[in-house]
Structure formats: C-alpha cells, structure tokens
Design a protein around this motif. Sequence first.
Motif: not given
Lengths: 160, 114
Positions: A35-36, A63-73
């Motif tokens: 969707l993004i 890549e930016a959003c995947a990093n957020v989902i995988e690493h930040a959250y």
Amino acid sequence: MRCSTKARGGRISAVAQFEKSFTLQVPSSTQNLALIREFVSAIGAQAGFDEKDVMRLQLAVDEACANVIEHAYDLEATHEVTIRALIDDDLIRFEIVDQGKGFDPARIEEQNLDALIRDRRSGGLGLRLIRSIMDDVQYQIVPGEKNELRMMKRLKKHTA
Amino acid sequence: MEFTTETVSGVTIVTLLGETLDASNAKALKTDLVPVLAPGAKLVFDMKALRFVDSSGLGALLSCLRQVHSSGGDLKLCEMAKTVRALFELVRMHRIFEIYSSREEALRSYGAEV
C-alpha cells in the motif's frame, strides 16, 4: 518552493512551503508495504518522475518503512507509521515518522556494502539503498519520542 | 510467495509466481525453499513475474545462494525484469549472481540440453 519568514522567540527562521502535501498513516505491519509503495508511485508520477525513478522512490520509502516496522517497532503491528510526501516544482520530499526505538545513523555509515549485505539484519543495507537513491537524507531522532527520516530527490529537467 | 518447480536435464527450475519480494514475504519464501536447496542442487530461479524486490528479498535470495554454494551446488537467475535488474545493479548484486536473460541460456550454462 516558496519560503516565508516566521518570528519565533525573537529569532527569524525560514519556513519552506511546498506546493502539495500528502499524508498516509498505516499500522506498522509489513503487509502494508504494498500500500505504501502504491502511495509513493501515484505521488511520484504526479510529481513528474519517470518510471525508473518512481521505482527507486518506491524502493527508498519501502526500505525506510520496513526498517521502522522491523527495527523501531520489532515487528509489532500495533503501532503507526506516517509517510508524508511533499511536492514542489522541482523536487519531492518524503518524511517517515515513527515513535519506536531510535538508532545511531553513524554506526551504519561506517559499514561497507559487503558488510551490510552479510549482516542485513542491521537494516543498514536499506539505509545504504536510500542514500544511493535520494539526493539528501537527514535523520532526526529524539529517543523515546519520535524518529523522523527526511529524504529528498530532485526532478531531472529534460531539455529539448 | 508461491512457486513451481520442474526438473530439466538435472537442473531444477524454480518459477517464482509473485510480483513482489519484500519484508512481508521474504522470510516465508526462504523457509519454503529449504526443500529445494538440496546438497549439490543445480538451480535456476525464473523471476519473470517479479516486479519489485527490496533488501529483504535480496537477502533471501543471497541466503539461498550461500546455502547451495556451501553444499557444492549452484543457483542462477533468469528472466529478470528491467526494474529488478536495476535494483541488483544498485547494490552490485549482479556481480554476485549469475543472471541470464532466458531460461534456456541459464540451462545451457549448466551444460543442459534444451
């Protein structure tokens, strides 16, 4: 881009005003990456980028959003990721905002590409990709409050 | 992501059927491919359906390559869309993988008769 000045606490600062802005806010699930990318594709095309550059913009934001989902959250889908897209006549800027764990960009910058590929769990390969695609990348990390990744790409002007 | 397998002259062709390989499905694909990555396997991944790959997808493919190399096998890629090829070049993965424009060329590189 138009700029206006704003008095704030006795200081004058320039405030950039973009012609168009769009915001997408989605739950922090990798299932929303498609969707993004659709969102980025539509806006990139509207901004005048060609097919190849639209794909690169999709990749950078993915890549930016995947990093957020995988690493930040830590892959918890109960949070939110905000993607703001700002278009001006000769550039596009994306701002990715989350309230998860921050990171140290300097640590990632030190690794070479081969090391990033070997140790891709670090999220560093994604950041390297973002840097190679976008013209300017900046992070604002406020531990415990919010992380914001701002990335800008200029539109190549075609001459006759 | 779903895939099909077929064997031609001792080479296993894995046709990836999904259009995207990203953080949402890369890990599952890697797990699902484990039975295909037999020791000494000669593999070709047909990627013609694929339109988007991110670093998670690249990581999954790289993991498969390392696994087959460690057991004396090989993995080659074919039928890659231009956009996907551009991504491989962006991170220099085209130097790590053998990439062929057609399935036949990939099979011939193994000495298979097509």
